[in-house]
Write a protein that holds these residues in place. Structure first.
Motif, PDB file in Angstrom:
ATOM      1  N   THR A  56     -19.983  -0.589  14.795  1.00 36.80           N
ATOM      2  CA  THR A  56     -21.250  -1.070  14.282  1.00 36.80           C
ATOM      3  C   THR A  56     -21.615  -2.409  14.917  1.00 36.80           C
ATOM      4  O   THR A  56     -20.753  -3.241  15.179  1.00 36.80           O
ATOM      5  N   VAL A 108     -23.298   1.905  -0.772  1.00 36.46           N
ATOM      6  CA  VAL A 108     -22.358   2.834  -0.141  1.00 36.46           C
ATOM      7  C   VAL A 108     -21.303   3.297  -1.142  1.00 36.46           C
ATOM      8  O   VAL A 108     -20.934   4.473  -1.190  1.00 36.46           O
ATOM      9  N   PHE A 152     -25.133   3.850   8.806  1.00 33.41           N
ATOM     10  CA  PHE A 152     -23.972   4.718   8.986  1.00 33.41           C
ATOM     11  C   PHE A 152     -23.806   5.041  10.466  1.00 33.41           C
ATOM     12  O   PHE A 152     -24.776   5.211  11.205  1.00 33.41           O
ATOM     13  N   VAL A 188     -28.532  -0.366   4.777  1.00 24.24           N
ATOM     14  CA  VAL A 188     -27.268   0.340   4.962  1.00 24.24           C
ATOM     15  C   VAL A 188     -27.374   1.109   6.257  1.00 24.24           C
ATOM     16  O   VAL A 188     -28.391   1.765   6.521  1.00 24.24           O
ATOM     17  N   CYS A 227     -25.381  11.484   9.272  1.00 25.84           N
ATOM     18  CA  CYS A 227     -25.776  10.100   8.987  1.00 25.84           C
ATOM     19  C   CYS A 227     -27.149  10.051   8.322  1.00 25.84           C
ATOM     20  O   CYS A 227     -27.377   9.266   7.388  1.00 25.84           O
ATOM     21  N   ALA A 252     -19.489   2.550   7.569  1.00 28.32           N
ATOM     22  CA  ALA A 252     -20.727   2.069   6.958  1.00 28.32           C
ATOM     23  C   ALA A 252     -20.832   0.562   7.111  1.00 28.32           C
ATOM     24  O   ALA A 252     -19.828  -0.145   7.255  1.00 28.32           O
ATOM     25  N   GLY A 290     -20.173   6.948   0.706  1.00 26.72           N
ATOM     26  CA  GLY A 290     -20.919   7.215   1.922  1.00 26.72           C
ATOM     27  C   GLY A 290     -20.156   7.809   3.083  1.00 26.72           C
ATOM     28  O   GLY A 290     -20.555   8.839   3.639  1.00 26.72           O
ATOM     29  N   SER A 291     -19.070   7.189   3.515  1.00 27.12           N
ATOM     30  CA  SER A 291     -18.377   7.673   4.703  1.00 27.12           C
ATOM     31  C   SER A 291     -17.713   9.029   4.469  1.00 27.12           C
ATOM     32  O   SER A 291     -17.719   9.893   5.351  1.00 27.12           O
TER      33      SER A 291
END
Length: 326
Positions: free
Chosen positions: A44, A243, A287, A285, A266, A236, A248-249
């Motif tokens: 990221t 999240v 992803f 946020v 995503c 994330a 989330g992940s």
């Protein structure tokens, strides 16, 4: 119609429908910048080009993908100019820098530390938790005690610049997270080595001026980061509370298991937040995901999320697509 002929014609009809469904089923939509190819390292935020290069160098020198993500994550951890990870991270409301990190390998081994103070490299401590304890997560004073026992040095990781900004903030003590104000925050990083082994990691100092004791999504396996060597991985970044509430992940990896591409997964992860949580437009946020052959995807709530990738001998930075276009 005789029963035998009826069954036969019915079977033909069902088969025809199945063929039609296969013919009309759409292939997964890939990110326009995505291509298969291993080894790969991806992280990221654009400033983390040095991190993905460090991860790739570790793998090219004989290390595993696990070595790669640890080396990559340690780059921003040691950079005092990166004010959202490790040394130089912005403090909480009480002026304390508290760090969170997690790491996970291709055999579902995982380690994590939360609310860790005074240790510059929480990601390396998380790996020690994974490899040397029967646990997945250690927190607070216990995590620091373990780090000391493992030879890590307790240091003052509040830099002059971070302290200066904190003292300015104290004058108003207004806590209002602003999307992308730090340009980059949490680093989530993933890698697949030449042996096709997948690993992921995440490390952060968390939200600036958070409540003392706050822990976000970053050290939580399945929230801030999750990898499954059969499928792929996801990380994330942004407001961790959003999240955490949607796992989330883990969600993104499971969507890929069901046949979604990394990009589609995503996008669905962000849309899940938008459909479930009020006022999501106020926050950011992002992803980032990869599959087992090196395809990647990225998506965010709003403009501003980007990522770095090292693949095929090249290091590139891309801007992510986003949901809120207004």
């Amino acid at each position: 119609m005789k029963r035998r002929n009826f069954i036969k014609s019915g079977a033909i009809g069902v088969a025809s429908v199945g063929v039609l469904a296969c013919e009309t089923e759409k292939a997964p939509v890939q990110n326009v910048n995505s291509k298969p190819g291993l080894p790969i390292s991806i992280a990221t935020w654009a400033p983390n080009v040095d991190a993905v290069d460090a991860a790739m160098a570790a793998m090219e020198n004989g290390g595993s993908s696990l070595d790669g993500v640890e080396k990559g994550g340690s780059v921003p951890e040691a950079n005092p100019k990166d004010m959202s990870v490790g040394y130089g991270g912005r403090p909480d409301r009480d002026g304390k820098v508290t760090l969170d990190a997690c790491i996970m390998d291709w055999e579902m081994n995982a380690g994590s530390v939360a609310f860790l103070q005074g240790i510059k490299h929480p990601l390396s401590v998380a790996r020690r938790v994974m490899e040397k304890t029967p646990h997945v997560m250690l927190a607070g004073a216990g995590a620091q005690q373990f780090a000391i026992e493992e030879g890590f040095e307790v240091e003052n990781i509040l830099t002059e610049e971070a302290e200066k900004q904190y003292k300015e903030w104290v004058k108003t003590s207004e806590y209002k997270p602003v999307a992308n104000i730090e340009l980059h925050d949490t680093i989530g990083i993933m890698a697949i080595d030449e042996s096709e082994k997948l690993a992921g990691a995440c490390t952060t100092s968390g939200m600036a001026y958070k409540m003392h004791g706050r822990v976000g999504d970053s050290p939580i396996i399945g929230a801030g980061m999750y990898v499954d060597d059969e499928i792929g991985g996801a990380v994330a970044t942004g407001v961790g509370e959003l999240v955490l509430k949607t796992c989330g992940s883990f969600l993104i990896v499971e969507l890929m298991r069901q046949g979604r591409s990394p990009q589609e997964a995503c996008e669905e992860g962000v849309k899940r937040i938008a459909s479930k949580l009020k006022d999501f437009e106020q926050f950011q946020v992002g992803f980032l995901a990869i599959d087992k052959v090196g395809n990647h995807g990225a998506y965010a709530i709003q403009k501003g999320f980007n990522y770095a990738i090292n693949q095929g001998g090249e290091t590139k930075v891309y801007d992510s697509d986003f949901l809120v276009k207004a």
